[in-house]
Design an enzyme around this catalytic site. Sequence first.
Site, mmCIF file in Angstrom:
data_model
loop_
_atom_site.group_PDB
_atom_site.id
_atom_site.type_symbol
_atom_site.label_atom_id
_atom_site.label_comp_id
_atom_site.label_asym_id
_atom_site.label_seq_id
_atom_site.Cartn_x
_atom_site.Cartn_y
_atom_site.Cartn_z
ATOM 1 N N CYS A 280 -1.294 0.686 7.391
ATOM 2 C CA CYS A 280 -2.736 0.374 7.542
ATOM 3 C C CYS A 280 -3.106 -0.855 6.718
ATOM 4 O O CYS A 280 -3.252 -1.957 7.252
ATOM 5 C CB CYS A 280 -3.598 1.570 7.145
ATOM 6 S SG CYS A 280 -3.372 3.023 8.201
ATOM 7 N N ARG A 281 -3.275 -0.665 5.398
ATOM 8 C CA ARG A 281 -3.860 -1.736 4.580
ATOM 9 C C ARG A 281 -2.943 -2.938 4.382
ATOM 10 O O ARG A 281 -3.367 -4.092 4.588
ATOM 11 C CB ARG A 281 -4.285 -1.176 3.216
ATOM 12 C CG ARG A 281 -5.417 -0.181 3.309
ATOM 13 C CD ARG A 281 -5.573 0.618 2.036
ATOM 14 N NE ARG A 281 -4.461 1.542 1.849
ATOM 15 C CZ ARG A 281 -4.266 2.284 0.781
ATOM 16 N NH1 ARG A 281 -5.109 2.194 -0.238
ATOM 17 N NH2 ARG A 281 -3.252 3.117 0.705
ATOM 18 N N SER A 282 -1.692 -2.703 3.962
ATOM 19 C CA SER A 282 -0.865 -3.874 3.627
ATOM 20 C C SER A 282 -0.421 -4.686 4.848
ATOM 21 O O SER A 282 -0.403 -5.922 4.761
ATOM 22 C CB SER A 282 0.322 -3.501 2.729
ATOM 23 O OG SER A 282 1.175 -2.566 3.335
ATOM 24 N N ASP B 40 -8.123 3.748 1.163
ATOM 25 C CA ASP B 40 -7.174 4.246 2.165
ATOM 26 C C ASP B 40 -7.959 4.728 3.397
ATOM 27 O O ASP B 40 -8.755 5.662 3.289
ATOM 28 C CB ASP B 40 -6.396 5.400 1.522
ATOM 29 C CG ASP B 40 -5.348 5.994 2.451
ATOM 30 O OD1 ASP B 40 -5.340 5.624 3.647
ATOM 31 O OD2 ASP B 40 -4.552 6.812 1.973
ATOM 32 N N ASN C 184 2.342 1.514 4.330
ATOM 33 C CA ASN C 184 2.657 0.225 4.966
ATOM 34 C C ASN C 184 2.410 0.265 6.483
ATOM 35 O O ASN C 184 3.115 -0.361 7.258
ATOM 36 C CB ASN C 184 4.113 -0.213 4.657
ATOM 37 C CG ASN C 184 4.446 -1.656 5.041
ATOM 38 O OD1 ASN C 184 5.585 -1.949 5.397
ATOM 39 N ND2 ASN C 184 3.498 -2.558 4.986
ATOM 40 N N CYS D 222 0.873 -1.183 0.000
ATOM 41 C CA CYS D 222 0.000 0.000 0.000
ATOM 42 C C CYS D 222 0.908 1.230 0.000
ATOM 43 O O CYS D 222 2.080 1.139 -0.401
ATOM 44 C CB CYS D 222 -0.974 -0.020 1.175
ATOM 45 S SG CYS D 222 -0.201 -0.002 2.809
HETATM 46 P P1 4NP Z 1 -1.742 2.821 4.165
HETATM 47 O O1 4NP Z 1 -2.393 4.168 4.781
HETATM 48 O O2 4NP Z 1 -1.223 3.189 2.788
HETATM 49 O O3 4NP Z 1 -2.899 1.884 4.090
HETATM 50 O O4 4NP Z 1 -0.643 2.398 5.114
HETATM 51 C C1 4NP Z 1 -1.723 5.387 4.846
HETATM 52 C C2 4NP Z 1 -0.726 5.589 5.778
HETATM 53 C C3 4NP Z 1 -0.092 6.825 5.848
HETATM 54 C C4 4NP Z 1 -0.458 7.834 4.996
HETATM 55 C C5 4NP Z 1 -1.456 7.634 4.047
HETATM 56 C C6 4NP Z 1 -2.080 6.393 3.974
HETATM 57 N N1 4NP Z 1 0.175 9.110 5.087
HETATM 58 O O5 4NP Z 1 -0.211 10.016 4.345
HETATM 59 O O6 4NP Z 1 1.098 9.281 5.903
#
Ligand code: 4NP
Length: 158
Positions: A16-18, A129, A14, A11
């Site tokens: 939340c989703r992945s 997201d 790294n 994702c």
């Molecule tokens: P992820 O979520 O891609 O599912 O880990 C996010 C984590 C951090 C951010 C955006 C999405 N950020 O903007 O810092």
Amino acid sequence: MKTTTRLLFVCLGNICRSPAAEGVMRHIVEREGFDDRIECDSAGTYDGHAGELPDARMRRAAAARGYNLTHHSRLIHVGDFDCFDMILAMDDSNYERVHRMAPSLEAAAKIHRMTSFCRSHPGADHIPDPYYEGAAGFERVLDLLEDACTGLFDEIRR
Ligand code: 4NP
């Protein structure tokens, strides 16, 4: 000879989703007794959270469903195309970024959209997201990932 299938979930951050996908998939793999045949890892296309545990909101939502998320965030790198058999992207942006990194056509063929393995969410085309969303966003991620990981496991087992 037993072959091992190595999976990399990707994702943006790294956190939340992945890592949630990694935790859900690992849970299924262990429950089904495939832990010597399927390995799971995750990575991000952005290194702003490198070294961190998953977001506390994601860990909490996952723990309530029995998933313990212990991965530490890391950036995807070109060597991952050699180490992994399938690279599962959470959304189109992740998919395109990983595609641009692929060193060969063979490497690019390893990249898949995570939602392409969903069976009970037929209209889903990305894992949204949840970072700027409320609790419902994290539950939605887990609902989609449980579906996609089940479909992915069935596909690999066949
Ligand atoms: P992820 O979520 O891609 O599912 O880990 C996010 C984590 C951090 C951010 C955006 C999405 N950020 O903007 O810092």
